[in-house]
Design a protein around this motif. Structure first.
Motif, PDB file in Angstrom:
ATOM      1  N   ARG A   2       0.817  -1.201   0.000  1.00 14.29           N
ATOM      2  CA  ARG A   2       0.000   0.000   0.000  1.00 14.29           C
ATOM      3  C   ARG A   2       0.854   1.257   0.000  1.00 14.29           C
ATOM      4  N   PRO A   6      -1.649   7.664   0.470  1.00 16.10           N
ATOM      5  CA  PRO A   6      -2.691   7.446  -0.533  1.00 16.10           C
ATOM      6  C   PRO A   6      -3.706   8.588  -0.562  1.00 16.10           C
ATOM      7  N   GLU A  87      -8.066   5.969  -3.045  1.00 17.18           N
ATOM      8  CA  GLU A  87      -7.873   4.577  -2.654  1.00 17.18           C
ATOM      9  C   GLU A  87      -8.643   4.275  -1.373  1.00 17.18           C
ATOM     10  N   TRP A  88      -8.887   5.329  -0.594  1.00 17.76           N
ATOM     11  CA  TRP A  88      -9.657   5.209   0.644  1.00 17.76           C
ATOM     12  C   TRP A  88     -10.839   6.172   0.578  1.00 17.76           C
ATOM     13  N   SER A 171     -11.329   0.984   2.605  1.00 12.94           N
ATOM     14  CA  SER A 171     -10.472   0.713   1.460  1.00 12.94           C
ATOM     15  C   SER A 171     -11.361   0.476   0.244  1.00 12.94           C
ATOM     16  N   HIS A 173     -10.776  -0.701  -2.802  1.00 10.76           N
ATOM     17  CA  HIS A 173     -10.610  -1.981  -3.478  1.00 10.76           C
ATOM     18  C   HIS A 173     -10.770  -3.157  -2.521  1.00 10.76           C
TER      19      HIS A 173
END
Length: 332
Positions: A2, A6, A87-88, A171, A173
Motif C-alpha cells: 500500500r 494514498p 484509494e480510501w 479501502s 478496493h
C-alpha cells in the motif's frame, strides 16, 4: 504494497443544510492529512447550500461539487463514490463536522494494522444549537485495536458499535463493491450497507475515540421524522435481508441478528399512528418472528429484551410500551 500517502476521498452529500454545511466543509478543509479530495454532492437542494458548496470549490482545488436532481441520501452517496478517485473513502454528513485529525487518525490505524476498514464506535452526539469539542491532535487519539470481522458484526448487531457509514474509513478496493453500494429508494441505508462492507474485510481497526466526529442531533432527521409508509417498507426489507445474510455467513450470530432486526422494526412500529392498523400489522408480524429469541438472549440490549418480553405478552401491552417510549423520546 500500500502507498504511504494514498489519496483519500471524502464524500459529503448535501441537501438543504444551509445553516450547517459551511461548518462541515470547513472541518474537512482543515484536515491535517492533506492528500484528500472532497466530493460534495448537492442532491437537488432548494436553499442556499449549492452556492456555499461552489464557494469551497472555488477556493480549494481539492473540492469537487456535483449538482444533481434530488434522489435521497443513498443516491447522493453513490453519486459521490462514482466521482471519487481515492484509494480510501470516508463519508461525512453535511450537518455534522469532523476533527482536524479525523482522516489522519483513521488512515494511520488502517495502514499500521493492515486493515481494510478503520472505525470509531460512533460520533459524539450534540444538539442542533450546542457546540461539540473534538480532539485536535493525534496524541489525544488512543491506539487502535484490530478486531476480527465476526466480532465487529456481533458488536454492530447488538448495537455496541453503531452502523453509521460516516464513522469509518474504507479501502475502496478492499471492501467497496464496484456498483452502487447504498440502496436507493429505502431508508436505513447504513444498516443495509455497512455490515456487507465489514463482511468483505478480514479485520477492522477500531479507534475508540468518538470525539473524532461531531454528530448533530436534529429533530428533522429521518429517524425522528413523523411516520411515513416508506419507513415500514424499509425496515422490513432491510431487516429481512440482514437476517438472511448474517445467518448464512455467521450462523452463530443468528440471535444477534434477531436482536438488531427486532430493534429496527420496534422503532418504526412505535411511530405508526394508532389509526393505521394495516401498517402496524405488517410490522407486528416481523416483531413476532424475533420476540422470543430476543427476550431470552442475555447478550441483547436491556431495552430490546424488555420490549421483546412485553411483546411476548401480546400486541396490546407492547403497543402501550411503545407509546410510553415515544413520549419519553426513547425510540432508539
Amino acid at each position: 504494497m500500500r502507498e504511504k500517502n494514498p489519496l483519500v476521498s471524502v464524500v459529503v452529500p448535501v441537501y438543504n443544510v444551509e445553516p450547517y454545511v459551511a461548518e462541515c466543509l470547513d472541518s474537512v478543509l482543515a484536515q491535517t492529512y492533506r492528500n484528500i479530495e472532497v466530493v460534495v454532492v448537492d442532491d437537488g437542494s432548494t436553499d442556499g447550500s449549492p452556492a456555499i458548496c461552489d464557494q469551497f470549490a472555488n477556493k480549494d482545488h481539492r473540492f469537487k461539487v456535483v449538482h444533481k436532481t434530488n434522489g435521497g441520501l443513498s443516491s447522493a452517496r453513490n453519486a459521490g463514490l462514482a466521482e471519487s478517485r481515492g484509494e480510501w473513502i470516508a463519508f461525512v454528513d453535511s450537518d455534522d463536522y469532523v476533527s482536524p485529525v479525523f482522516v489522519e487518525a483513521l488512515l494511520s490505524a488502517a495502514l499500521s494494522m493492515n486493515c481494510e476498514i478503520a472505525a470509531i464506535p460512533m460520533g459524539r452526539v450534540f444538539s442542533e444549537k450546542g457546540p461539540c469539542d473534538l480532539v485536535r491532535s493525534l496524541v489525544e487519539v488512543p491506539v487502535a485495536t484490530p478486531l476480527q470481522t465476526r466480532d465487529v458484526q456481533r458488536l454492530m448487531l447488538y448495537q455496541a458499535l453503531d452502523t453509521g457509514a460516516p464513522w469509518r474509513l474504507y479501502s475502496r478496493h478492499g471492501v467497496l463493491p464496484e456498483d452502487s453500494p447504498f440502496p436507493e429508494g429505502l431508508y436505513y441505508e447504513d444498516l443495509a450497507t455497512v455490515y456487507k462492507m465489514v463482511a468483505r474485510a478480514e479485520h477492522v481497526a477500531l479507534v475508540d475515540c468518538p470525539s473524532l466526529y461531531a454528530y448533530r442531533w436534529r429533530k428533522a432527521s429521518i429517524i425522528r421524522q413523523n411516520y411515513r409508509p416508506i419507513k415500514a417498507d424499509s425496515s422490513i426489507v432491510v431487516s429481512r435481508q440482514l437476517y438472511a445474510d448474517i445467518c448464512a455467513w455467521y450462523p452463530d450470530l443468528a440471535d444477534a441478528a434477531a436482536s438488531r432486526c427486532f430493534s429496527v422494526n420496534r422503532m418504526v412500529y412505535a411511530q405508526v399512528p394508532a389509526d393505521q392498523h394495516a401498517e402496524r400489522a405488517r410490522l407486528w408480524a416481523e416483531l413476532v418472528k424475533y420476540r422470543r429469541v430476543v427476550a431470552a438472549d442475555p447478550c441483547a440490549r436491556k431495552r430490546e429484551r424488555l420490549a421483546a418480553t412485553i411483546a411476548c405478552l401480546g400486541e396490546g401491552p407492547f403497543r402501550a410500551f411503545c407509546a410510553a417510549c415515544r413520549r419519553a423520546g426513547l425510540l432508539r
